[in-house]
Design a protein around this motif. Structure first.
Motif, short mmCIF file in Angstrom:
data_model
loop_
_atom_site.label_atom_id
_atom_site.label_comp_id
_atom_site.label_asym_id
_atom_site.label_seq_id
_atom_site.Cartn_x
_atom_site.Cartn_y
_atom_site.Cartn_z
N TYR A 95 1.09 -1.17 0.15
CA TYR A 95 0.08 0.10 0.00
C TYR A 95 0.86 1.22 -0.14
CZ TYR A 95 -3.89 -3.08 1.12
OH TYR A 95 -4.61 -4.13 1.35
N TYR A 96 0.55 2.16 -0.81
CA TYR A 96 1.35 3.57 -0.68
C TYR A 96 0.35 4.57 -1.45
CZ TYR A 96 1.17 0.92 -5.27
OH TYR A 96 0.83 0.21 -6.47
N HIS A 97 0.98 5.66 -1.46
CA HIS A 97 0.17 7.11 -1.96
C HIS A 97 -0.22 6.99 -3.48
CE1 HIS A 97 -0.95 11.09 -2.51
NE2 HIS A 97 -1.05 11.48 -1.23
N PRO A 98 -1.56 7.22 -3.94
CA PRO A 98 -1.74 7.28 -5.07
C PRO A 98 -1.07 8.14 -6.27
CG PRO A 98 -3.86 7.51 -3.86
CD PRO A 98 -2.58 7.78 -3.05
N TYR A 99 -0.32 9.06 -5.63
CA TYR A 99 0.99 9.88 -6.47
C TYR A 99 1.84 9.00 -7.13
CZ TYR A 99 3.72 13.93 -7.78
OH TYR A 99 4.51 14.88 -8.52
N ILE A 100 2.04 8.21 -6.50
CA ILE A 100 3.08 7.10 -7.11
C ILE A 100 2.53 5.80 -7.68
CG2 ILE A 100 5.27 8.11 -6.20
CD1 ILE A 100 4.90 5.85 -4.09
#
Length: 210
Positions: A95-100
């Protein structure tokens, strides 16, 4: 007159059934192995547009301006499935930020599948984590969902080298670090092995100067 129609030899029918079941089982196993391998979408190519390789921020202020405050709701709003995420050969979500997201899931993850090098991956693999940098009260880049740790069980913080042995026991050299950081216009992650304080070879972050 005796019936001269064909009659199978004793026991032959039983062996035919056994052989048929064996072939069916083998076919099922082969199909399972084939379908288990993730493949990139048909016609996949890297997306080196500004959406696929977005601007990488500089410093803490740039990190906050791009990704928001640490531990915000968006910091773990995107995800992709990775082989050997927590155990060898077992897929799990990162899981991570949508920007990347476009860069991580479309570019890097699909690149590994296209190269058929999923076995270069080894536990653990993770991104979002609402925490401070170890030994400090400064926010980790993981708290923003802007960093991916890769193969951390073989590449602990403090090590000055990269261990490229994958889940199959083979060495893939620097295949994964080169994929994350990439040559221009590569995937643009900064490699933590180059930190001036404590090297962190597992760590790939989407910010410099922090």
């Amino acid at each position: 007159m005796k019936d001269r129609s064909f009659a199978p030899l004793p026991g032959l029918g039983r062996w035919i059934v056994v052989l048929w079941i064996g072939c069916a089982s083998l076919s099922g196993l082969l199909m399972a192995s084939f379908t288990a391998r993730a493949m990139p979408p048909l016609g996949w190519t890297h997306d080196h547009s500004s959406a696929g390789i977005p601007r990488r921020p500089q410093g803490y202020n740039g990190l906050v301006s791009t990704f928001g405050q640490p531990c915000n709701n968006a910091a773990n709003a995107a995800r992709s499935s990775w082989p050997s995420q927590s155990r060898p050969g077992v897929d799990g979500y990162v899981y991570y930020h949508p920007y990347i997201d476009r860069d991580v899931s479309w570019n890097v993850r699909n690149h590994i599948s296209a190269d058929r090098k999923e076995q270069a991956l080894y536990p653990g693999i993770g991104a979002y984590n609402c925490r401070y940098i170890e030994g400090t009260t400064n926010w980790s880049v993981h708290a923003f969902g802007a960093a991916i740790d890769t193969n951390w069980q073989r590449n602990p913080r403090g090590s000055t080298t990269w261990n490229g042995v994958g889940s199959d026991g083979r060495s893939y050299g620097r295949y994964l670090p080169n994929l994350w950081k990439g040559a221009y216009p590569g995937h643009n992650f900064y490699w933590g092995i180059n930190f001036s304080t404590i090297p962190d070879p597992m760590h790939f972050q989407y910010v410099t100067g922090y």
